[in-house]
Design an enzyme around this catalytic site. Structure first.
Site, PDB file in Angstrom:
ATOM      1  CB  CYS A 173      45.650  42.266  40.349  1.00 49.62           C
ATOM      2  SG  CYS A 173      45.347  43.448  41.684  1.00 49.62           S
TER       3      CYS A 173
ATOM      4  CG  HIS B  18      40.140  41.778  42.088  1.00 52.54           C
ATOM      5  ND1 HIS B  18      40.506  42.685  41.133  1.00 52.54           N
ATOM      6  CD2 HIS B  18      41.301  41.324  42.623  1.00 52.54           C
ATOM      7  CE1 HIS B  18      41.829  42.786  41.089  1.00 52.54           C
ATOM      8  NE2 HIS B  18      42.328  41.967  41.989  1.00 52.54           N
TER       9      HIS B  18
ATOM     10  CG  ASP C  29      37.761  44.055  40.166  1.00 56.43           C
ATOM     11  OD1 ASP C  29      37.963  44.257  41.380  1.00 56.43           O
ATOM     12  OD2 ASP C  29      38.624  43.628  39.395  1.00 56.43           O
TER      13      ASP C  29
END
Lengths: 286, 361
Positions: free
Chosen positions: B150, B334, B305
């Protein structure tokens, strides 16, 4: 927008369309929740889950459409901004109150904590720098240690004295090579041959006869002690005579200087007769 | 099937449903009365370096080391990194340790008000180089692999571009939001016309974790506010499923605040300015040039995601100079990318296989 508008779903601006959808939801959901004859659902939670599941798509699309509208973005932003304004106002009021009460504010404590963080960073930097130096020192020490190990090994070899045949082998080889090198040189060979020739010439092999003969002849010519004594006496007597003769001749000379020249001519031959005797004796001694 | 047999089956099913329902109610009441503590992040680890709140962890190997090059995991600035080691059997760290990798993790910690001025510059130029250095020193390796997740992947890319002199063998980016040229939902919400990031930063100092979490959840409101709980009720009778759900929820709600300076940079330079992929990002006067990256690259994208959109992750493939680069698009979202059934069958073995070929010096 992240999702496409599904067919049958009203546009975000169509308020009545959405209201209609929502009013219809219980009807459509109820049909889905009715327990099928083959799978009874006695659990109200399961019924609720089933209700949500059957209408999930409608709900998801409904809300996704809403959150993607500019109006929602505006409302979202305004909420955040209002919240921030309110917080700022409270913060300033609290700060003013604490200052008035002569007390440290949150801001004061934060500044203090910032200094602690800054110190922590400095300590870390110093630690890093020390670490770098230590790495260098460690590497140097490691190299020294390696060298010492090599030296120690060699010392141990010497101390042991008794070398194994494997350890001796290289030394033996080196010695043999040196030996071969020495014996093989032409200078050494030449010297060696000359020494050999000299060694071969022993005294027995040298011809001494001519020398010996000459020595014998000399020995033969030498008079014995008695003869030598007589000769010596004769020579002494002769010496005495010569001295006397010399004196008489000196006297005669003085007379002659005064006498006539005819008298001088008669004495001269007598002096010449003594010379052969002296010459003979010299030859015999030589 | 006779009517009697059919009735018998129906009765049995009915009984099972009642039993499950009772168990659900009982559990629900228990959890409401005594919220359970779910152990997370249980793989044994040691702290080998700290700076401010940041900690560098070394995970204790569980098997003999099979690969020389260690992996340094760089986590995001929001939420906590134990999602990578959620619980036994559901841990990427545990899996990679079992494959003979040496694992290190950089945990940024929980910033306090005194960290409000921390910038992305500080994370990339002060913290990360030291973390890499300590990883190399501790492992004795000459090279290192960086795995960013991320925002951690964004930091990893930025760091790699600015430190081409460091021995970075492999870069693994997971769910990396890098290119913000496409208008996503967050981009719409963060439009300066609606949202004043400076005022928010000034008011809070640290952006509260709940605010960041709310923004993320609003991207999929039904899933996050309704379906998550409906699925929990459905699983209440299953102990393992409940444990899994609780550990995940613990992580979701266990956020960390965002330093206001870093948050402003994140919104202005990345989301709104899209400066990273356009070569306009400067950290302490140094331009972040992604073409300087030559390390082996694995770009992992979650197909569904909604936080780091696939379209935000893909462009990196054309911006780096790495001769060895690969893109992997896996099913899931995600978070489902790193934990859960999809992860155990998808990400974990794929990551291990890619790394195995490139982790021996």
């Amino acid at each position: 927008m992240t999702s496409e508008k599904p067919s049958g779903v009203p546009s975000p601006a169509d308020f009545f369309g959405w209201l209609n959808q929502m009013l219809l939801l219980p009807t459509t959901a109820a049909a889905a929740v009715v327990p099928p004859t083959t799978s009874p659902h006695a659990d109200p939670l399961a019924m609720w889950k089933n209700f949500v599941g059957k209408n999930e798509e409608i709900w998801v699309n409904f809300l996704q459409q809403i959150v993607a509208t500019p109006e929602f973005a505006q409302a979202f932003g305004r909420t955040a901004n209002t919240s921030a304004s309110y917080r700022l106002m409270v913060k300033q009021a609290a700060k003013a109150y604490l200052e008035a009460a002569d007390m440290p504010s949150r801001e004061d404590l934060t500044r203090l904590a910032e200094q602690v963080v800054s110190l922590d960073a400095k300590v870390d930097d110093i630690g890093d720098a020390l670490g770098d130096n230590l790495v260098g020192i460690t590497q140097s020490l490691s190299r020294v240690t390696s060298l010492l190990e090599i030296v120690l090994h060699q010392v141990e070899l010497v101390e042991r004295k008794t070398l194994t045949s494997e350890e001796l082998a290289p030394l033996v080889e080196r010695l043999a090579a040196l030996e071969a090198k020495i014996l093989g040189t032409s200078e050494i060979n030449s010297l060696a041959s000359r020494v050999e020739v000299l060694e071969a010439k022993t005294p027995a092999q040298i011809d001494l006869r001519p020398i010996e003969e000459r020595l014998a002849a000399l020995e033969a010519k030498l008079p014995d002690r008695e003869v030598f004594g007589k000769v010596s006496t004769n020579l002494a007597a002769l010496e005495g005579l010569l001295t006397t003769l010399g004196q008489r001749l000196s006297g005669a000379a003085l007379t002659l200087e005064e006498a006539p020249k005819s008298a001088l001519s008669r004495t001269a031959p007598r002096a010449k007769k003594a010379k052969p005797t002296t010459e003979l004796n010299t030859e015999e001694l030589g | 099937m006779t009517t009697a047999e059919s009735n018998e089956i129906l009765a049995k099913q009915y009984q099972e449903e009642i039993e499950r329902a009772l168990k659900r109610y009982s559990r629900a009441l228990d959890y409401a009365e005594h919220p359970p503590e779910v152990p997370v992040g249980q793989s044994p680890k040691e702290v080998i370096w700290t700076r401010n709140k940041a900690k560098l962890y070394h995970y204790v190997p569980t098997v003999e080391k099979r690969h020389n090059i260690p992996i340094l995991m760089i986590y995001a600035l929001i939420n906590k990194p134990y999602i990578l080691d959620l619980r036994p059997g559901s841990s990427l760290v545990e899996y990679l340790l079992g494959q003979g990798f040496e694992i290190y993790l950089l945990d940024w910690g929980t910033p306090g008000p005194e960290d409000r001025n921390l910038k992305i510059d500080d994370y990339v130029l002060d913290y990360m180089p030291r973390a890499v250095k300590h990883t190399l020193l501790h492992s004795g390796a000459k090279e290192v692999s960086l795995l960013g997740y991320c925002i951690g992947a964004v930091l990893t890319v930025t760091f790699a571009a600015l430190h081409s002199e460091l021995p970075l063998k492999n870069l693994i980016l997971m769910a990396a939001p890098l290119d913000f040229s496409e208008q996503g939902l967050l981009r719409t919400w963060l439009d300066p016309q609606n949202f004043d990031v400076d005022q928010l930063a000034s008011a809070y100092g640290l952006i509260p974790a709940e605010m960041v979490d709310f923004g993320s959840k609003m991207l999929k409101p039904v899933n996050n506010f309704v379906l998550t709980y409906s699925s929990f009720f459905d699983k209440l009778w299953d102990d393992r499923a409940v444990e899994s759900w609780l550990s995940m929820q613990k992580w979701v709600n266990d956020g960390v605040p965002f330093s206001s300076e870093a948050f402003k940079q994140w919104i202005k330079d990345f989301y709104l300015g899209n400066k990273l992929t356009t070569g306009q990002l400067y950290l302490r006067g140094q331009r972040v040039n992604l073409s300087k990256i030559k390390s082996n690259l694995l770009n992992i994208i979650a197909e569904k995601d909604h936080i780091a959109l696939p379209s935000q992750s893909k462009p990196i493939m054309n911006l780096v100079s790495s001769p060895d680069k690969e893109q992997l698009i896996l099913p899931g979202g995600h978070v489902g990318l790193v934990v859960g059934r999809n992860a155990t069958k998808g990400l974990w073995p794929a990551l291990s296989a890619w790394m195995s070929k490139r982790s021996d010096s």
